[in-house]
Design a protein around this motif. Structure first.
Motif, mmCIF file in Angstrom:
data_model
loop_
_atom_site.group_PDB
_atom_site.id
_atom_site.type_symbol
_atom_site.label_atom_id
_atom_site.label_comp_id
_atom_site.label_asym_id
_atom_site.label_seq_id
_atom_site.Cartn_x
_atom_site.Cartn_y
_atom_site.Cartn_z
ATOM 1 N N LEU A 191 0.873 -1.169 0.000
ATOM 2 C CA LEU A 191 0.000 0.000 0.000
ATOM 3 C C LEU A 191 0.907 1.214 0.000
ATOM 4 O O LEU A 191 1.818 1.321 0.825
ATOM 5 N N SER A 192 0.686 2.114 -0.962
ATOM 6 C CA SER A 192 1.520 3.314 -1.089
ATOM 7 C C SER A 192 0.676 4.552 -0.869
ATOM 8 O O SER A 192 -0.413 4.669 -1.429
ATOM 9 N N GLN A 193 1.185 5.471 -0.098
ATOM 10 C CA GLN A 193 0.503 6.724 0.202
ATOM 11 C C GLN A 193 1.331 7.860 -0.364
ATOM 12 O O GLN A 193 2.533 7.934 -0.126
ATOM 13 N N ARG A 194 0.718 8.771 -1.101
ATOM 14 C CA ARG A 194 1.448 9.866 -1.731
ATOM 15 C C ARG A 194 1.386 11.170 -0.942
ATOM 16 O O ARG A 194 2.019 12.130 -1.319
ATOM 17 N N THR A 195 0.609 11.217 0.116
ATOM 18 C CA THR A 195 0.514 12.450 0.906
ATOM 19 C C THR A 195 1.181 12.237 2.256
ATOM 20 O O THR A 195 1.617 11.138 2.587
ATOM 21 N N GLN A 196 1.241 13.272 3.063
ATOM 22 C CA GLN A 196 1.846 13.205 4.389
ATOM 23 C C GLN A 196 0.947 12.484 5.386
ATOM 24 O O GLN A 196 1.405 12.017 6.411
ATOM 25 N N SER A 197 -0.336 12.395 5.084
ATOM 26 C CA SER A 197 -1.287 11.777 6.014
ATOM 27 C C SER A 197 -1.274 10.263 5.858
ATOM 28 O O SER A 197 -1.127 9.748 4.753
ATOM 29 N N PRO A 198 -1.464 9.537 6.960
ATOM 30 C CA PRO A 198 -1.524 8.076 6.853
ATOM 31 C C PRO A 198 -2.817 7.644 6.160
ATOM 32 O O PRO A 198 -3.794 8.381 6.117
ATOM 33 N N VAL A 199 -2.812 6.447 5.608
ATOM 34 C CA VAL A 199 -3.987 5.901 4.948
ATOM 35 C C VAL A 199 -4.326 4.567 5.602
ATOM 36 O O VAL A 199 -3.435 3.819 5.999
ATOM 37 N N GLN A 202 4.327 0.412 2.175
ATOM 38 C CA GLN A 202 4.544 -0.675 3.114
ATOM 39 C C GLN A 202 3.949 -1.966 2.601
ATOM 40 O O GLN A 202 2.876 -1.968 1.992
ATOM 41 N N LEU A 203 4.638 -3.080 2.884
ATOM 42 C CA LEU A 203 4.096 -4.403 2.626
ATOM 43 C C LEU A 203 3.025 -4.653 3.683
ATOM 44 O O LEU A 203 3.297 -4.575 4.875
ATOM 45 N N VAL A 204 1.790 -4.925 3.247
ATOM 46 C CA VAL A 204 0.697 -5.114 4.204
ATOM 47 C C VAL A 204 0.152 -6.538 4.222
ATOM 48 O O VAL A 204 -0.548 -6.918 5.155
#
Length: 186
Positions: A15-23, A53-55
């Motif tokens: 899972l990849s997040q492109r913003t500063q906030s967690p997803v 991160q590997l989820v």
């Protein structure tokens, strides 16, 4: 990507997040044959993820009903009751020398198209999947944007695509690995 019957596939789900906030949300996955039958499925609840991160890891022993030697992994990220992202990956069952031979030998699919008001509706009206569906503008000077391309449409599935241009008119051409080109007025 190809496998042999009985081989265990191991795929890391990131899972990849492109913003500063967690997803946070749910990752859902389905392995399907090209007739749309589910071979394997699962889901994983992902807590707060920063960056990439590997989820989860998907482990499946290749087998079951895989007509034409091709199967499909569909991935979905859902949060708040909505699908926010999706992806798909094709796999073949083949030999080292000809891993893509199964794709070249796929039977023809029955894809139907209708366009109106900047939208394109594609319907798979047959019994075979339309693999590698791609939409582009026939007139090269008119830049065409399509909100989804290079996808598989399983039997009975319908997809609504949004299309837009740089203001210049263009007709559409729909292609797939196993579909004869379809020209459609936009």
């Amino acid at each position: 990507l190809y496998f042999t019957p009985g081989e265990t596939m191991r795929i890391g789900l990131y899972l990849s997040q492109r913003t500063q906030s967690p997803v946070a949300g749910t990752i859902r996955y389905e392995l399907r044959n090209l007739w749309g039958e589910v071979l394997f499925q699962g889901r994983h609840e992902a807590g707060a993820v920063y960056g990439s991160q590997l989820v989860d890891e998907l482990h499946w022993t290749v087998g079951g009903n895989i007509p034409h030697g091709v199967f499909l992994l569909r991935l979905f990220f859902e949060a708040g009751g909505k699908v926010h992202s999706s992806n798909e990956i094709l796999f073949t069952i083949g030999e080292d020398a000809l891993p893509l031979a199964a794709l070249a030998a796929l039977p023809k699919a029955a894809l139907q198209a209708a366009a109106a008001d900047g939208r394109l509706r594609l319907t798979n009206a047959g019994k075979e999947a339309a693999v590698g569906v791609f939409v582009y503008g026939i007139q090269p000077e008119a830049f065409l944007m399509v909100d989804k391309n290079y996808f598989t449409l399983l039997p009975g599935e319908v997809v609504e695509l949004e299309t837009a241009t740089n203001g210049l008119p263009t007709d559409l051409r729909i292609r797939a690995i196993n579909v004869d080109p379809i020209d459609q007025k936009r």
